[in-house]
Design a protein around this motif. Sequence first.
Motif, short mmCIF file in Angstrom:
data_model
loop_
_atom_site.label_atom_id
_atom_site.label_comp_id
_atom_site.label_asym_id
_atom_site.label_seq_id
_atom_site.Cartn_x
_atom_site.Cartn_y
_atom_site.Cartn_z
N THR A 247 -67.31 73.77 100.91
CA THR A 247 -66.88 72.50 101.49
C THR A 247 -65.81 72.75 102.55
O THR A 247 -64.83 73.45 102.28
N THR B 171 -71.33 75.93 96.27
CA THR B 171 -71.11 74.91 97.30
C THR B 171 -69.85 75.24 98.10
O THR B 171 -68.78 75.45 97.53
N VAL C 215 -64.56 76.58 97.73
CA VAL C 215 -65.85 77.00 97.19
C VAL C 215 -65.88 76.74 95.70
O VAL C 215 -64.87 76.87 95.01
N GLN D 59 -76.37 77.60 92.39
CA GLN D 59 -75.92 77.18 93.71
C GLN D 59 -74.40 77.20 93.82
O GLN D 59 -73.70 76.71 92.94
N THR E 91 -64.32 65.68 105.20
CA THR E 91 -64.91 66.85 104.53
C THR E 91 -66.41 66.86 104.74
O THR E 91 -67.03 65.83 105.03
N LYS E 92 -66.99 68.05 104.59
CA LYS E 92 -68.43 68.20 104.75
C LYS E 92 -68.91 69.39 103.93
O LYS E 92 -68.26 70.44 103.90
N ASP E 93 -70.05 69.23 103.29
CA ASP E 93 -70.72 70.33 102.61
C ASP E 93 -71.37 71.20 103.68
O ASP E 93 -72.32 70.78 104.35
N TYR F 193 -67.52 80.47 107.55
CA TYR F 193 -67.81 79.24 108.29
C TYR F 193 -66.69 78.98 109.29
O TYR F 193 -65.52 79.12 108.91
N THR G 42 -62.89 71.23 105.02
CA THR G 42 -61.96 70.13 105.25
C THR G 42 -61.40 70.27 106.65
O THR G 42 -60.94 71.35 107.04
N SER H 241 -72.55 74.37 103.10
CA SER H 241 -73.24 75.49 102.44
C SER H 241 -74.42 75.97 103.28
O SER H 241 -74.66 77.18 103.39
#
Length: 394
Positions: A140, A138, A121, A136, A148-150, A186, A142, A152
Amino acid sequence: MTRRLLLFVMAFAATAAACNGPAKPSTKVTLTSLSISGQTVFSGIGQAGQLTVFGNYSDGSRQDVTSQVTFAVQNPSVATVSAAGAVKIVGFGSTSVTATLQPITATVNLQVTLILSSLTVAPTTVSLAAVGQTQQVTLTATYVDGSTKDVSGDAAWTSSAPQIASVNGGLVTATGLGATSITARYPASGSGAQSKFISIVITPPGTFVLSGGTRDPGNGPLGGVTIVHKPSGLTTTSNGAFSLAGLTDGLVTFDHAGYEPVVIDTNTITGSPLKSVDVPMQPVTRINAGESVSRTIAPHDMDFPVAAVHCYPCQMIRVTTSTGGTLHLETTWSETHSKLHMWINGVDYPGTAVGPSTISADVVVNAGELLVYVGQAMNNNASYVPFTLATSMH
């Protein structure tokens, strides 16, 4: 001659009748359905697989018709499928794949279930100067395949104090002054989820937030404590935790009915724009001369500066004398790991050794109140220690 002709005619008629008998059933074979087999669950971008399509026919037969069908991918951002049925994963999520031959179709679902490795983060601390400001954050993800991907917008975000800061999809909005934290989880639901915590501080430039907790040592958080910042007069009430923003260095008082007041000088606390403090508060213990009291010192109990040292962990006892004279005090305890101390009028009366002991002292007093401290000299490894203080007048 006539008889031989008749027999020939009859034989010919029989043969003709046989040739013109009932028609044979049709032997045409038709396609009745399609079925798809092959890998349908994937765990990383770039992975490949193969789909094989079988035709099922009216005569019960089954044939590989992969090269004859037409493939259609519902979401090509997740996967592609070649004319030969070769699958390539190109993104996250799921998609359906349909194979068509003549008017017959079959559909299979491809699922890209990536295994989460870690979350990061940024930033880990958000400092805002006024109500209404935003920032903001973010998150991420892994995955085990290194991708990897955002995430948020996919995470579950919560604020521990919405009256100070709200959060939506990682966008933090200041709703009040103070300090709090937000949590990002997440995946938002299901197993394998991970969480990250972000510190939020909202205070005007040149000031700081004093944040922490009030507690009754050994009994947990203590609510209902009135907190006053002396220089500005700013106040708040602790519910066990507290946050007071817009402060400059100076004295802060903590008051609760039935407890000894605590005064903290924020000059002695490091941190900017957040200063954190733990505030233990001891119930008032008052006895008259001639009485005794038994209490238990808890780990991380009160820290009382006494003379040139600190009585910590420590208990303070108020002894009231109605007349002047010589007050005899005797303290005993059963602690086996440290040495007992008793402070009277700033004078240290130490135990003779580590372990169970008794300390006695005779003090000349006037009518009034005497403060007695019982505890250890700055011991950070204390356990729960029961003790008894007995008093008598001579």
